[in-house]
Design a protein around this motif. Sequence first.
Motif, PDB file in Angstrom:
ATOM      1  N   THR A  63     -11.014  38.453  22.407  1.00 33.83           N
ATOM      2  CA  THR A  63     -10.783  37.199  23.142  1.00 33.83           C
ATOM      3  C   THR A  63     -12.102  36.488  23.432  1.00 33.83           C
ATOM      4  O   THR A  63     -12.178  35.264  23.316  1.00 33.83           O
ATOM      5  N   ALA A  72     -13.274  34.849  20.227  1.00 31.88           N
ATOM      6  CA  ALA A  72     -12.455  33.680  19.881  1.00 31.88           C
ATOM      7  C   ALA A  72     -12.753  32.532  20.833  1.00 31.88           C
ATOM      8  O   ALA A  72     -12.798  31.369  20.439  1.00 31.88           O
ATOM      9  N   ARG A  73     -12.980  32.885  22.119  1.00 33.28           N
ATOM     10  CA  ARG A  73     -13.247  31.845  23.115  1.00 33.28           C
ATOM     11  C   ARG A  73     -14.481  31.053  22.761  1.00 33.28           C
ATOM     12  O   ARG A  73     -14.493  29.824  22.872  1.00 33.28           O
ATOM     13  N   MET A 103     -15.874  30.876  19.815  1.00 29.55           N
ATOM     14  CA  MET A 103     -15.861  30.517  18.392  1.00 29.55           C
ATOM     15  C   MET A 103     -17.078  31.117  17.687  1.00 29.55           C
ATOM     16  O   MET A 103     -17.815  30.415  17.014  1.00 29.55           O
ATOM     17  N   ARG A 121      -8.254  34.903  14.778  1.00 26.52           N
ATOM     18  CA  ARG A 121      -8.950  33.999  15.696  1.00 26.52           C
ATOM     19  C   ARG A 121      -8.087  32.802  16.103  1.00 26.52           C
ATOM     20  O   ARG A 121      -8.011  32.446  17.275  1.00 26.52           O
ATOM     21  N   ARG A 144      -6.810  31.837  19.945  1.00 25.89           N
ATOM     22  CA  ARG A 144      -7.167  30.571  20.601  1.00 25.89           C
ATOM     23  C   ARG A 144      -5.911  29.839  21.083  1.00 25.89           C
ATOM     24  O   ARG A 144      -5.915  29.209  22.135  1.00 25.89           O
ATOM     25  N   SER A 188      -5.183  28.830  24.899  1.00 29.73           N
ATOM     26  CA  SER A 188      -4.973  27.441  25.315  1.00 29.73           C
ATOM     27  C   SER A 188      -3.678  27.303  26.104  1.00 29.73           C
ATOM     28  O   SER A 188      -3.552  26.434  26.955  1.00 29.73           O
ATOM     29  N   LEU A 241     -11.266  28.755  27.460  1.00 27.01           N
ATOM     30  CA  LEU A 241     -11.511  28.461  26.049  1.00 27.01           C
ATOM     31  C   LEU A 241     -12.645  27.459  25.913  1.00 27.01           C
ATOM     32  O   LEU A 241     -12.645  26.411  26.547  1.00 27.01           O
TER      33      LEU A 241
END
Lengths: 199, 196
Positions: free
Chosen positions: A70, A73-74, A76, A107, A111, A115, B142
């Motif tokens: 995570t 992925a957060r 990138m 990934r 994401r 989101s 994010l």
Amino acid sequence: MLLVLADEHKEHLGFLNEVEVEVVKEFCRIAMEFIRSGPNPKLYQSAAQKLGVASETVQHGVEGLMFLLTESARYMISEIDFQDSIMTLGFSDDLRSVLLQLYLSNRGEIRTVLSEMSMDLPHYHNLEWRLEVTVAGRTLRHQVTPRLMMKLHTQDSGEKDVQVLQTDPVNLLHLTQVLEGALSEMKSTHCRRIVRNIK
Amino acid sequence: MELSTEVQEGLQLCGDSAQISDPAFNFLVKSACETLLQGRQRDRDVLDDPSVTQADPAVLKQVFASLTTLLLEAAKHNTDSTNTSSLLEDCKMSPDRIEAFNNVYMSNRTELQSVLSSTGSGFPHIVDVDWRLDYYIKNNHLDHVNEPTYLVTLKTEEPGSSELKDVQFACTVEQLQDMVGKLKDACKSMEKASQT
């Protein structure tokens, strides 16, 4: 950018180095399931029994893997950065490539899940309209008033809301003009410059 | 157009010169119309005007109510002066007074009708729109979201409320394009309908 892993995190992930690659792949699958639908304690028990370790160790391993995914992925994180980040864990080459594959293929999905957790404003979903003419009312007979009835569908983190609104021809044209102006603002140099430069 | 017995009685009293003098009649018709068009502030002034002080207050009240009812009902049905004249003749009003009434009525009829059309129930009516363009960079879960977002506020009027209410929502560029496309369709069909 490089991920900096906390010592505790490294300890938990260190467990993955002690088992076979096939087992790690199984853990990867469990971690993805965790991200999608939450933890499954029974799995930890059965896996711990098969491997002959405490179920806590299994749990920490899976959670550590999930946190690694995570966080990557957060932010990138690119391939190279990901590999460099897990270099410090002392994994074998095989293990590293398995983890990289896991990260790259999942990934996008991670994401999306992240989101969905984040704050959402009620956003536009659909607009239905119909054109009507009012011919009479209790207070006034003999009318010929055109009216545009609209149904605005909005969604806020899954919750749907419907609002019925109306407008007249003049305001409809005004509304359309103003919103078209808003759209063309995206094409201005100022906006393009900002979109280009913030990556 | 039918009027109740009380209203007809009131109109008869109105036409009676013994109860309501000529200047009083003219004043009452004008102030009835003004009260309807401008709101209730004038109610108290009616009783204080010198031309009506000699009349009996109960009679004044009934006469005033009948005049306002007649003005509203006539405007509602879009009647013209011949119809109102015949109705007032049935109430035994003199031709002078009938003419005075018709003058006030006909010159204010459209305004009375616009007051009537805005009275009543309905849905929130869009009168204006505000928008804001934001660039959504990141949130606490994010990074690198990087999406332009529009915040649109529709300002609506609701019958019975003098304040504007807001309808707010966010949309992406694609969603706003979809909405503007649909609004343009509505404009086109409105134009076509107005041409046939």
